[in-house]
Design a protein around this motif. Structure first.
Motif, mmCIF file in Angstrom:
data_model
loop_
_atom_site.group_PDB
_atom_site.id
_atom_site.type_symbol
_atom_site.label_atom_id
_atom_site.label_comp_id
_atom_site.label_asym_id
_atom_site.label_seq_id
_atom_site.Cartn_x
_atom_site.Cartn_y
_atom_site.Cartn_z
ATOM 1 N N ARG A 372 0.826 -1.194 0.000
ATOM 2 C CA ARG A 372 0.000 0.000 0.000
ATOM 3 C C ARG A 372 0.869 1.256 0.000
ATOM 4 N NH1 ARG A 372 -4.520 -1.417 4.638
ATOM 5 N NH2 ARG A 372 -5.490 -3.190 3.561
ATOM 6 N N VAL A 373 0.550 2.179 -0.908
ATOM 7 C CA VAL A 373 1.334 3.412 -1.035
ATOM 8 C C VAL A 373 0.478 4.612 -0.637
ATOM 9 C CG1 VAL A 373 2.691 4.888 -2.552
ATOM 10 C CG2 VAL A 373 2.676 2.416 -2.924
ATOM 11 N N LEU A 374 0.958 5.358 0.359
ATOM 12 C CA LEU A 374 0.303 6.601 0.728
ATOM 13 C C LEU A 374 0.954 7.745 -0.037
ATOM 14 C CD1 LEU A 374 -1.630 8.232 2.563
ATOM 15 C CD2 LEU A 374 0.240 8.391 4.211
ATOM 16 N N VAL A 375 0.169 8.423 -0.847
ATOM 17 C CA VAL A 375 0.645 9.590 -1.590
ATOM 18 C C VAL A 375 -0.429 10.665 -1.512
ATOM 19 C CG1 VAL A 375 2.075 8.306 -3.213
ATOM 20 C CG2 VAL A 375 -0.313 8.733 -3.764
ATOM 21 N N ASN A 376 -0.043 11.879 -1.779
ATOM 22 C CA ASN A 376 -1.007 12.964 -1.830
ATOM 23 C C ASN A 376 -1.991 12.715 -2.968
ATOM 24 O OD1 ASN A 376 -2.145 15.348 -0.966
ATOM 25 N ND2 ASN A 376 -0.218 16.476 -1.009
ATOM 26 N N PHE A 377 -3.243 13.136 -2.779
ATOM 27 C CA PHE A 377 -4.256 12.746 -3.766
ATOM 28 C C PHE A 377 -3.998 13.363 -5.139
ATOM 29 C CE2 PHE A 377 -6.130 16.768 -2.597
ATOM 30 C CZ PHE A 377 -6.961 17.135 -3.643
ATOM 31 N N GLY A 378 -3.243 14.464 -5.209
ATOM 32 C CA GLY A 378 -2.959 15.076 -6.505
ATOM 33 C C GLY A 378 -2.144 14.186 -7.425
ATOM 34 N N ILE A 379 -1.183 13.458 -6.854
ATOM 35 C CA ILE A 379 -0.314 12.595 -7.670
ATOM 36 C C ILE A 379 -0.720 11.131 -7.602
ATOM 37 C CG2 ILE A 379 1.665 14.152 -7.573
ATOM 38 C CD1 ILE A 379 2.812 12.324 -5.358
ATOM 39 N N GLY A 380 -1.826 10.861 -6.928
ATOM 40 C CA GLY A 380 -2.241 9.476 -6.734
ATOM 41 C C GLY A 380 -2.492 8.721 -8.016
ATOM 42 N N SER A 381 -3.167 9.361 -8.995
ATOM 43 C CA SER A 381 -3.496 8.630 -10.217
ATOM 44 C C SER A 381 -2.244 8.348 -11.048
ATOM 45 C CB SER A 381 -4.533 9.390 -11.045
ATOM 46 O OG SER A 381 -4.028 10.589 -11.549
ATOM 47 N N PHE A 382 -1.236 9.226 -10.962
ATOM 48 C CA PHE A 382 0.026 8.964 -11.649
ATOM 49 C C PHE A 382 0.700 7.731 -11.049
ATOM 50 C CE2 PHE A 382 4.684 9.512 -11.590
ATOM 51 C CZ PHE A 382 4.946 9.443 -12.952
ATOM 52 N N VAL A 383 0.716 7.651 -9.722
ATOM 53 C CA VAL A 383 1.330 6.504 -9.045
ATOM 54 C C VAL A 383 0.589 5.221 -9.405
ATOM 55 C CG1 VAL A 383 1.868 5.489 -6.799
ATOM 56 C CG2 VAL A 383 2.241 7.938 -7.179
ATOM 57 N N SER A 384 -0.732 5.283 -9.463
ATOM 58 C CA SER A 384 -1.513 4.108 -9.879
ATOM 59 C C SER A 384 -1.163 3.689 -11.293
ATOM 60 C CB SER A 384 -3.013 4.421 -9.815
ATOM 61 O OG SER A 384 -3.476 4.441 -8.505
ATOM 62 N N TYR A 385 -1.129 4.675 -12.180
ATOM 63 C CA TYR A 385 -0.858 4.409 -13.589
ATOM 64 C C TYR A 385 0.491 3.725 -13.764
ATOM 65 C CZ TYR A 385 -0.540 5.382 -18.631
ATOM 66 O OH TYR A 385 -0.427 5.273 -20.001
ATOM 67 N N LYS A 386 1.467 4.121 -12.954
ATOM 68 C CA LYS A 386 2.825 3.588 -13.108
ATOM 69 C C LYS A 386 3.074 2.316 -12.289
ATOM 70 C CE LYS A 386 5.500 5.410 -15.260
ATOM 71 N NZ LYS A 386 5.763 5.325 -16.722
ATOM 72 N N LEU A 387 2.362 2.136 -11.161
ATOM 73 C CA LEU A 387 2.736 1.060 -10.243
ATOM 74 C C LEU A 387 1.695 -0.057 -10.090
ATOM 75 C CD1 LEU A 387 4.505 3.007 -7.346
ATOM 76 C CD2 LEU A 387 5.555 1.685 -9.193
ATOM 77 N N TYR A 388 0.465 0.147 -10.544
ATOM 78 C CA TYR A 388 -0.504 -0.934 -10.470
ATOM 79 C C TYR A 388 -0.099 -2.045 -11.450
ATOM 80 C CZ TYR A 388 -4.920 -3.447 -10.406
ATOM 81 O OH TYR A 388 -5.873 -4.435 -10.276
ATOM 82 N N PRO A 389 -0.194 -3.321 -11.101
ATOM 83 C CA PRO A 389 -0.820 -3.923 -9.909
ATOM 84 C C PRO A 389 0.148 -4.159 -8.749
ATOM 85 C CG PRO A 389 -0.348 -5.627 -11.486
ATOM 86 C CD PRO A 389 0.117 -4.342 -12.131
ATOM 87 N N GLN A 390 1.403 -3.729 -8.896
ATOM 88 C CA GLN A 390 2.371 -3.929 -7.814
ATOM 89 C C GLN A 390 1.941 -3.222 -6.540
ATOM 90 O OE1 GLN A 390 6.719 -3.613 -8.669
ATOM 91 N NE2 GLN A 390 6.734 -2.008 -7.110
ATOM 92 N N ASN A 391 1.287 -2.066 -6.699
ATOM 93 C CA ASN A 391 0.915 -1.253 -5.543
ATOM 94 C C ASN A 391 -0.501 -0.709 -5.676
ATOM 95 O OD1 ASN A 391 4.050 -0.572 -6.258
ATOM 96 N ND2 ASN A 391 3.741 -0.796 -4.056
ATOM 97 N N LEU A 392 -1.139 -0.518 -4.535
ATOM 98 C CA LEU A 392 -2.413 0.175 -4.456
ATOM 99 C C LEU A 392 -2.189 1.513 -3.751
ATOM 100 C CD1 LEU A 392 -4.816 -2.730 -3.367
ATOM 101 C CD2 LEU A 392 -4.386 -1.876 -5.684
ATOM 102 N N ILE A 393 -3.014 2.497 -4.049
ATOM 103 C CA ILE A 393 -2.837 3.831 -3.484
ATOM 104 C C ILE A 393 -3.891 4.133 -2.416
ATOM 105 C CG2 ILE A 393 -1.758 4.798 -5.543
ATOM 106 C CD1 ILE A 393 -4.601 6.088 -6.106
ATOM 107 N N PHE A 394 -3.623 5.187 -1.636
ATOM 108 C CA PHE A 394 -4.581 5.666 -0.631
ATOM 109 C C PHE A 394 -5.781 6.307 -1.331
ATOM 110 C CE2 PHE A 394 -6.217 9.063 2.085
ATOM 111 C CZ PHE A 394 -6.446 8.392 3.275
#
Length: 494
Positions: A372-394
């Motif tokens: 599970r990755v905690l990130v600010n909601f502004g950059i959350g979709s970028f982190v999802s786009y790059k890291l899913y399915p390895q990681n889920l976001i807050f």
């Protein structure tokens, strides 16, 4: 010269729209969620109605922008990343092309004064500061609605029944469709005040409202749409007021444009008097001005309205006072600046190294730091786009579309270290955190016994649980070109 003036005018508008778009620092923060939504339809064959990217509780994904996502992903998939920049350029150009049609319909003899349009476009710089955003479709459809409503005032009432058809398309592209229905009601009020036929306007608006039910979610979606358009977004800067503390010294080009228009219209009103008042014009101007002052995200509605309605007043009041060479000089100067810019500057994919945690995401990916990755909601979709399915976001910027109301306040307490700052860690414990270094919580976490800073870059840092720290980590690439080349790479598959 007059023969070629329209051609030069539109070339200058097109170039200015491109320069404004191509000089941005990074893509919009919400683009990545839009691409995922578009990917779901084009590659997966269905509209995504449930979230799969987050580890926090979510409700139905009410995606009032899913159609925009389809358009964006289609262009990215078939024409590459640069096409997103060209798409925004085209949409901005089309908005001002339609505005020019409105100006000509209103009987202006000289509809190609570039000086006025130059200030109109520059007034939008703060809102079009990243390619490409879904609300551009709302601004375009709002302009088209304005044109049809102006034509209807000439007695072409049957054109009003095009609006429900356009509403269906608009509604499935962006939730700003309510502004179009509101615009029709504004014209209906003006017709009533002028004691002119108004039934066609009322019928058109009512039918337009009813066809909002034509969407993947049906009638339940309308409840969400009304809620989303009236909710207070106190944690989102672009929804703050134009003269709020944060925005007080922002949006300067728009504020100059706004005050200039207000002065121009006061002078025009005194000259024309109440008897000759164009009620539809001033109702629309006052309503859109109110919206612009209330929320900076909505200020393009005022720019569009003022550009369509106030151009004729500019011509009547100011053109005779300006040297004749002024307009041609401005048009020529913009063309020269654009051509020089093309010649000396290399336009590339806007990476946004200060806005996006490119290296931090790469660090997590190459070291296989799952969880599970905690990130600010502004950059959350970028982190999802790059890291899913390895990681889920807050959470991410989909905000009310997907998440419950308690998440953003939890993040706010956490990042600025308010009392109860660690509630988010207790309620929704993450395994990894990507933290902006300018937030107070960054310094606190560096001293926290349960968290370890394992990668500290210029703008962001990666923290992992102290009990999961490894002895050695693979370092991410420092090659900026690598991140540009792989910016739109994702492991999400449908």
């Amino acid at each position: 010269m007059s023969k070629f003036k329209p051609v030069l005018f539109f070339i200058a508008v097109l170039f200015l729209a491109f320069i404004m778009t191509a000089n941005v620092a990074h893509f919009d923060f919400d683009l990545w969620a839009r691409l995922i939504a578009g990917m779901g339809v084009i590659d997966g064959g269905h509209v995504l109605k449930t979230d799969f990217l987050s580890y926090t509780p979510t409700h139905t994904w009410w995606d009032h922008e899913y159609g925009s996502g389809i358009v964006f992903y289609f262009f990215l998939k078939h024409f590459g990343a640069y096409s997103l920049i060209f798409l925004q350029t085209f949409l901005i150009f089309t908005i001002f092309f339609v505005i020019n049609l409105i100006v000509k319909h209103r009987g202006v003899n000289k509809p190609y004064n570039f000086l006025f349009y130059f200030f109109s476009i520059i007034a939008l710089v703060g809102n079009f500061a990243s390619p490409i955003r879904c609300h551009l479709f709302s601004f375009l459809f709002f302009t088209i609605f304005l044109y049809i409503l102006e034509l209807a005032r000439s007695g072409k009432y049957k054109l009003l029944y095009l609006l429900p058809l356009l509403t269906i398309v608009w509604n499935n592209l962006h939730g700003g469709v309510v502004s179009g229905i509101g615009l029709v009601f504004m014209y209906a009020v003006a017709q009533i005040l002028d004691k002119k036929p108004f039934k066609h306007y009322i019928f058109s608006a009512v039918i337009s409202f009813l066809v909002l039910g034509i969407n993947p979610w049906g009638w339940d979606y309308i409840k969400f749409l009304l809620m989303a358009n009236t909710m207070a977004r106190t944690h989102v800067a672009e929804w703050w007021g134009l003269f709020s503390t944060h925005q007080l010294f922002n949006q300067i080009p728009f504020k100059i444009f706004m005050f200039a228009i207000i002065l121009l219209e006061i002078f025009t009103f005194k000259k024309q008097g109440v008897k000759n008042l164009d009620k539809a014009k001033y109702i629309v101007l006052l309503v859109t001005l109110f919206l612009a002052i209330q929320h900076v995200k909505l200020l393009p509605f005022f720019v569009i309205s003022a550009s369509a309605f106030c151009y004729e007043d500019f011509i009547a009041v100011l053109e005779s006072k300006l040297p004749k060479w002024t307009d041609n000089f401005t048009c020529g100067l913009i063309l020269v600046i654009c051509l020089v810019s093309f010649a000396i500057k290399k336009y590339d994919i806007p990476l946004g190294v200060a806005a996006y945690p490119h290296k931090e995401v790469e660090f997590i990916k190459v070291n296989h730091l799952s969880g599970r990755v905690l990130v600010n909601f502004g950059i959350g979709s970028f982190v999802s786009y790059k890291l899913y399915p390895q990681n889920l976001i807050f959470m991410d910027g989909r905000y009310e579309e997907v998440y419950y109301d308690d998440l953003v306040p939890l993040l706010d307490k956490f990042y600025v270290v308010k009392p109860g700052w660690d509630d988010v860690l207790k309620k929704y414990p993450p395994d990894i955190m990507i933290i902006e270094k300018y937030y107070p919580v960054y310094n606190l976490l560096n001293l926290h016994k349960d968290w370890k800073n394992v990668y500290d870059a210029e703008y962001y840092a990666v923290f992992v649980r102290a009990d999961k720290v490894k002895e050695n980590y693979i370092q991410p690439s420092n090659d900026i070109q690598y991140y540009k080349n792989t910016l739109f790479d994702t492991d999400i598959k449908f």
